[in-house]
Design an enzyme around this catalytic site. Structure first.
Site, mmCIF file in Angstrom:
data_model
loop_
_atom_site.group_PDB
_atom_site.id
_atom_site.type_symbol
_atom_site.label_atom_id
_atom_site.label_comp_id
_atom_site.label_asym_id
_atom_site.label_seq_id
_atom_site.Cartn_x
_atom_site.Cartn_y
_atom_site.Cartn_z
ATOM 1 N N ASP A 101 69.424 27.621 24.578
ATOM 2 C CA ASP A 101 69.096 27.145 23.241
ATOM 3 C C ASP A 101 70.344 26.602 22.549
ATOM 4 O OD1 ASP A 101 70.127 29.719 23.201
ATOM 5 O OD2 ASP A 101 68.837 30.430 21.580
ATOM 6 N N ASP A 104 77.735 27.680 22.022
ATOM 7 C CA ASP A 104 78.596 27.829 20.847
ATOM 8 C C ASP A 104 80.038 27.993 21.346
ATOM 9 O OD1 ASP A 104 79.597 28.399 18.363
ATOM 10 O OD2 ASP A 104 78.326 30.116 17.959
ATOM 11 N N THR A 108 78.976 32.501 27.067
ATOM 12 C CA THR A 108 77.764 32.938 27.772
ATOM 13 C C THR A 108 77.467 32.013 28.945
ATOM 14 O OG1 THR A 108 76.880 33.807 25.692
ATOM 15 C CG2 THR A 108 75.317 33.509 27.502
ATOM 16 N N ARG A 166 63.032 33.710 15.228
ATOM 17 C CA ARG A 166 63.019 32.899 16.451
ATOM 18 C C ARG A 166 61.797 31.989 16.492
ATOM 19 N NH1 ARG A 166 66.810 35.280 20.039
ATOM 20 N NH2 ARG A 166 66.979 37.536 19.886
HETATM 21 C C1 PRP Z 1 72.893 33.130 21.989
HETATM 22 C C2 PRP Z 1 72.345 31.954 22.778
HETATM 23 C C3 PRP Z 1 73.310 31.790 23.910
HETATM 24 C C4 PRP Z 1 74.608 32.315 23.329
HETATM 25 C C5 PRP Z 1 75.490 31.163 23.017
HETATM 26 O O1 PRP Z 1 72.429 34.305 22.572
HETATM 27 O O2 PRP Z 1 71.025 32.170 23.232
HETATM 28 O O3 PRP Z 1 72.928 32.563 25.041
HETATM 29 O O4 PRP Z 1 74.297 33.027 22.124
HETATM 30 O O5 PRP Z 1 76.667 31.595 22.406
HETATM 31 P P1 PRP Z 1 78.096 31.379 23.062
HETATM 32 O O6 PRP Z 1 78.177 29.943 23.519
HETATM 33 O O7 PRP Z 1 79.031 31.648 21.911
HETATM 34 O O8 PRP Z 1 78.264 32.341 24.184
HETATM 35 P P2 PRP Z 1 72.572 35.724 21.854
HETATM 36 O O9 PRP Z 1 73.750 36.435 22.416
HETATM 37 O O10 PRP Z 1 72.516 35.547 20.379
HETATM 38 O O11 PRP Z 1 71.278 36.485 22.390
HETATM 39 P P3 PRP Z 1 69.750 36.075 22.185
HETATM 40 O O12 PRP Z 1 69.504 34.846 23.033
HETATM 41 O O13 PRP Z 1 68.978 37.257 22.672
HETATM 42 O O14 PRP Z 1 69.552 35.783 20.731
#
Ligand code: PRP
Length: 181
Positions: A101, A104, A108, A166
């Protein structure tokens, strides 16, 4: 579907029509690029689920979907992310599209890509609905990008605030005065 803007938000940044149109465009491009390949769409729960569900229906070639989950990284931990749910299917030799999604910091995706590479897929690309390059720490390759956004906290279409919102059909920015959980 229409949806009243929650009071925690100040504006819709990407509306439902724009998301629909971009998802359709990405789907057509991906179908063309992966035609004849053993395509697997993999996303990271929970946020990526919503984009994946729409994207896979915009891709008019055979494919499979699979899911992973990771613990959120801890700021100051040097980018530590932990796998909490592994893939169900073997992806060795497959063409894998990691669907996110949002990218950032990139930590991840960077971590998940390293896990996926260890399974030796024939091809491995990233498709992200939202790209927030301002906070990037890990330089990750994004082959398919929906929208580039400035550094605002956004919710909706999979993105949450304390687990909620969400299910908003659009992406909206949070008011500056809202305290993050
Ligand atoms: C969000 C999103 C990505 C990640 C991106 O997940 O879905 O996996 O953050 O951030 P980054 O580029 O800084 O790593 P989150 O950890 O919020 O979990 P979720 O999908 O369960 O909301």
């Amino acid at each position: 579907m229409t949806s009243t803007l929650p009071t925690v938000c100040d504006q819709v940044l990407v509306d439902e029509a724009a998301i629909d149109q971009r998802v359709a465009e990405l789907g057509r491009q991906i179908a063309e690029d992966f035609e004849g390949q053993d395509l697997r769409l993999i996303t990271v729960l929970k946020g990526g689920l919503f984009f994946l569900a729409d994207l896979c229906r915009a891709i008019d070639i055979p494919l499979r979907v699979d899911f992973m989950a990771v613990s959120p990284y801890v700021v100051g931990s040097g980018g530590t992310v932990r796998l909490t749910k592994d893939l169900s299917d073997d992806i060795g030799g497959a063409s894998v599209l990691l669907v996110e999604d949002v990218v950032d910091t990139g930590l991840t995706v960077n971590y998940v890509l390293s896990l996926l590479r260890a399974h030796h897929p024939a091809r491995l690309e990233v498709c992200a609905l939202l790209d927030k390059p301002a906070r990037r720490i890990a330089d990750v390759p994004i082959a398919y990008r929906g929208f580039s956004l400035a550094d605002r906290f956004v919710i909706g279409y999979g993105l949450d605030l304390g687990g909620r919102y969400r299910n908003l059909p659009y992406v909206a920015s949070l008011r500056d005065e809202v305290v993050l959980p």
